[in-house]
Design an enzyme around this catalytic site. Structure first.
Site, PDB file in Angstrom:
ATOM      1  N   LYS A 280       0.842  -1.192   0.000  1.00  0.00           N
ATOM      2  CA  LYS A 280       0.000   0.000   0.000  1.00  0.00           C
ATOM      3  C   LYS A 280       0.883   1.249   0.000  1.00  0.00           C
ATOM      4  O   LYS A 280       1.821   1.362   0.800  1.00  0.00           O
ATOM      5  CB  LYS A 280      -0.914  -0.008   1.220  1.00  0.00           C
ATOM      6  CG  LYS A 280      -2.131   0.892   1.120  1.00  0.00           C
ATOM      7  CD  LYS A 280      -3.103   0.617   2.267  1.00  0.00           C
ATOM      8  CE  LYS A 280      -4.397   1.402   2.095  1.00  0.00           C
ATOM      9  NZ  LYS A 280      -5.371   1.119   3.168  1.00  0.00           N
ATOM     10  N   GLU A 367     -19.573  -5.073  10.283  1.00  0.00           N
ATOM     11  CA  GLU A 367     -20.509  -4.210  10.997  1.00  0.00           C
ATOM     12  C   GLU A 367     -21.634  -4.983  11.673  1.00  0.00           C
ATOM     13  O   GLU A 367     -22.066  -4.620  12.774  1.00  0.00           O
ATOM     14  CB  GLU A 367     -21.112  -3.180  10.020  1.00  0.00           C
ATOM     15  CG  GLU A 367     -20.130  -2.155   9.506  1.00  0.00           C
ATOM     16  CD  GLU A 367     -19.352  -2.607   8.276  1.00  0.00           C
ATOM     17  OE1 GLU A 367     -18.514  -1.835   7.779  1.00  0.00           O
ATOM     18  OE2 GLU A 367     -19.584  -3.753   7.815  1.00  0.00           O
ATOM     19  N   ARG A 395     -25.346  -1.124   7.117  1.00  0.00           N
ATOM     20  CA  ARG A 395     -25.051  -2.542   6.892  1.00  0.00           C
ATOM     21  C   ARG A 395     -25.470  -3.401   8.085  1.00  0.00           C
ATOM     22  O   ARG A 395     -25.539  -4.622   7.974  1.00  0.00           O
ATOM     23  CB  ARG A 395     -23.567  -2.726   6.605  1.00  0.00           C
ATOM     24  CG  ARG A 395     -22.999  -1.719   5.621  1.00  0.00           C
ATOM     25  CD  ARG A 395     -21.622  -2.073   5.178  1.00  0.00           C
ATOM     26  NE  ARG A 395     -21.670  -3.001   4.063  1.00  0.00           N
ATOM     27  CZ  ARG A 395     -20.616  -3.597   3.525  1.00  0.00           C
ATOM     28  NH1 ARG A 395     -19.423  -3.381   4.024  1.00  0.00           N
ATOM     29  NH2 ARG A 395     -20.740  -4.415   2.523  1.00  0.00           N
TER      30      ARG A 395
END
Length: 630
Positions: A280, A367, A395
């Site tokens: 990343k 979630e 969600r």
């Protein structure tokens, strides 16, 4: 090459490895420069430069469907599909979207801003392809963080069981926004260090076929050796057991490995999972060295040094205010625990985690699990603080309804990024939470007018023992108001008058209070006396004050930074109807019935009519003719 001249990815077909490497460097330099002005998800995109190029070289988009999970890492894809010339407007009002957008390009085949959706979407596209008997490939690209989402695991189960032809790219950079957590992350950690598996397995199968069959014993022994090789080479071959052919891990920045393995995967029958290790932020040292997620997505920065260009506002961030208040309370209340679905940095819970490591729980991108786990904690007398963005709370709707509200459990939900969030656009605007929470029995919903009231609301939530309670707060910083030294409890369902007035009343809360106050003072100068009420409790309403306002018969305007359908204004209309005030003129200003795209919050407010001038005009249109002023 001139990136601005790219029209589609077909030019990649004839490029050799050296040219591809040069292109990678040019794309990185382009992104680092452009995003220094606009901000954006620089870390994820710098990490997928070679991978994106390799996918477009090996596949034929848009016939072949490349599906980006979350979508924030699609900038390189946008460059290769002819949108480099629009990057000056990235995430700006009416400009290039920071996520895939079908209206922008035929190459954007799936729109998303939430994680863990790509595999389910890919399965739908693959089934449609097979039903229609179309010859094409389906290639979902999912990150290791997104793989922890329950929806992704459900899709893996279905894909593996059905043996659908598909090439799943697992982009493994050991990060989502913050470092990843969980058992599945540990499995991937073992895979990263285990070495290539498929090639060795194929060689062994070839050798075993050369061994003459001498009775069943030798044959069965050979078969057992072949089947158990994966356990010898890789501890816990999760994906093979799920029905996938596993390839990897491979270096996601090495074109030789990428192209060879992608071509190999294309020829295989059934689902293939190509495990690609990427870095990343690769190519930009501040992003590469990031260990906490600062460079996942940023605002503008100084390209030469990597220093972030921070806004002038020195008031505390709302997330920090809330988390710090929770931390102060936790010192006195051992029942308080914090739960977050992979957002410890965004929710500013790092200090809480340092001080109370045994009471801080980052459950990863999950979630639904976070909400029900908070409910489980509450059943045992704990006081869980569930820190979650409004857009991600969507969600966990069923878990909030079924597991928290239905059981009337003492869970404090901190709804971060409530209201318009700006540059992230329609997938992230936090404007639906009031509408979907207001209908749930036992739920209390509140929003403070400033940081001082915010800290008192956090204290109130911790003191509340009658069931679930949610506090909305916006993205960004507060106003810098003086802070009380002592916390105080705010009576549940109580409103306050901010400005007296006799001609009309504005009912509002949170971020729309300043514009409402400004509108009231503008009207005052025109001879129109307007009362402004801080309706800080969206549920329950302040029945006593609302009855008092309605009984005057003067016009009422509700103002909210949330969707009008099912929102706060709807609650006021329902109350007026149910209590016999149906003749009272009640107007509403808020988010219209459509998705709001990206841009600065002020630009979006102006677009949808959520400004002081619009409030002034609306109030004047509601007044009886004799009370209007020029």
């Amino acid at each position: 090459m001139d990136l601005l001249s790219i029209k589609d990815p077909s030019f990649l077909k004839t490029m050799n490895k050296e040219e591809l490497q040069q292109l990678s460097q040019e794309i990185r330099e382009f992104l680092i420069e452009k995003l220094s002005w606009t901000g954006g998800h620089i870390g994820p995109n710098l990490g997928v430069v070679e991978l994106t190029i390799a996918l477009h070289k090996c596949f034929d988009s848009p016939k072949d469907k490349i599906i980006w999970d979350v979508g924030h890492q699609s900038y390189v894809h946008k460059i290769l599909t002819g949108r480099a010339d629009q990057f000056g407007s990235l995430r700006q009002y009416k400009g290039l979207c920071g996520f895939p957008k079908m209206s922008e390009s035929e190459h954007d085949v799936w729109e998303t801003g939430h994680s863990s959706t790509s595999l389910s979407a890919a399965m739908g596209m693959a089934i449609a392809r097979d039903v229609k008997k179309v010859d094409s490939h389906v290639i979902p690209v999912i990150g290791d963080g997104a793989l922890t989402g329950g929806m992704a695991l459900e899709a893996l189960n279905h894909i593996g069981d059905s043996q659908t032809n598909m090439t799943v790219i697992l982009n493994d950079n050991e990060m989502s926004i913050a470092p990843n957590v969980g058992a599945l992350n540990n499995v991937l950690g073992k895979l990263r260090t285990a070495g290539k598996y498929q090639w060795v397995k194929d060689e062994l199968e070839y050798l075993l076929k050369k061994i003459p069959a001498v009775g069943g014993k030798l044959a069965s022994t050979a078969e057992r050796v072949k089947d158990s090789l994966k356990y010898l080479l890789v501890s816990g071959m999760f994906f093979e057991e799920m029905g996938f052919t596993y390839l990897g891990p491979i270096d996601g920045h090495n074109f030789d490995e990428l192209l060879e393995n992608i071509q190999y995967a294309k020829k295989m029958e059934g689902p293939v999972l190509l495990h690609v290790i990427t870095k990343k932020g690769k190519g930009f040292s501040p992003a590469e060295d990031d260990k906490v997620g600062t460079w996942h997505g940023t605002g503008p920065y100084k390209m030469e040094t990597g220093d972030l260009i921070k806004p002038v506002n020195t008031a505390p961030a709302w997330s920090a205010l809330v988390s710090e208040t929770v931390r102060k309370l936790a010192r006195e209340d051992q029942r308080i625990v914090a739960v977050t679905p992979a957002m410890p940095v965004g929710s500013k819970l790092e200090k809480f985690a340092e001080e109370f490591p045994e009471r801080m729980f980052d459950v990863g991108i999950a979630e639904q699990h976070a909400a029900t786990m908070a409910a489980g904690l509450a059943t045992q007398g704990m006081k869980p603080f569930l820190a979650i963005y409004s857009t991600f709370l969507q969600r966990a709707y069923d878990q909030v309804l079924h597991d928290i509200c239905r059981q009337n459990l003492n869970v404090f939900i901190g709804i971060d990024r409530a209201g318009l969030v700006g540059a992230d656009g329609e997938t992230h605007q936090g404007v639906f939470d009031i509408a979907f929470l207001r209908s749930l029995p036992n739920m209390v919903i509140m929003m403070p007018k400033d940081e001082n009231e915010g800290q008192h609301m956090v204290y109130t939530a911790n003191q509340y023992d009658e069931g679930p309670i949610a506090m909305r707060f916006p993205r960004g910083n507060g106003y810098g108001v003086p802070m009380d030294e002592q916390f105080r409890k705010i009576p549940i369902g109580s409103w306050e008058v901010l400005k007296e007035g006799s001609t009309a009343t504005i009912l509002t809360f949170g971020t729309t209070i300043p514009m409402s106050m400004e509108a009231a003072y503008q009207l005052e100068k025109q001879g129109v006396s307007v009362q402004v009420i801080n309706a800080r409790f969206i549920k329950p309403l302040d029945h006593e004050m609302l009855e008092k306002v309605l009984s005057t018969g003067t016009p009422i305007l509700t103002v909210e930074e949330a969707v009008l359908e099912g929102g706060f204004g709807s609650a006021v209309l329902e109350f007026a109807h149910d209590h016999g005030y149906s003749n009272t003129s009640i107007g509403r200003i808020g988010i219209p019935d459509r998705f709001i795209e990206h841009g600065s919050v002020k630009e979006l407010w102006n677009e949808i009519g959520l400004t002081s001038d619009h409030i002034v005009n609306k109030i004047k249109s509601m007044l009886p003719a004799k009370k209007k002023r020029a």
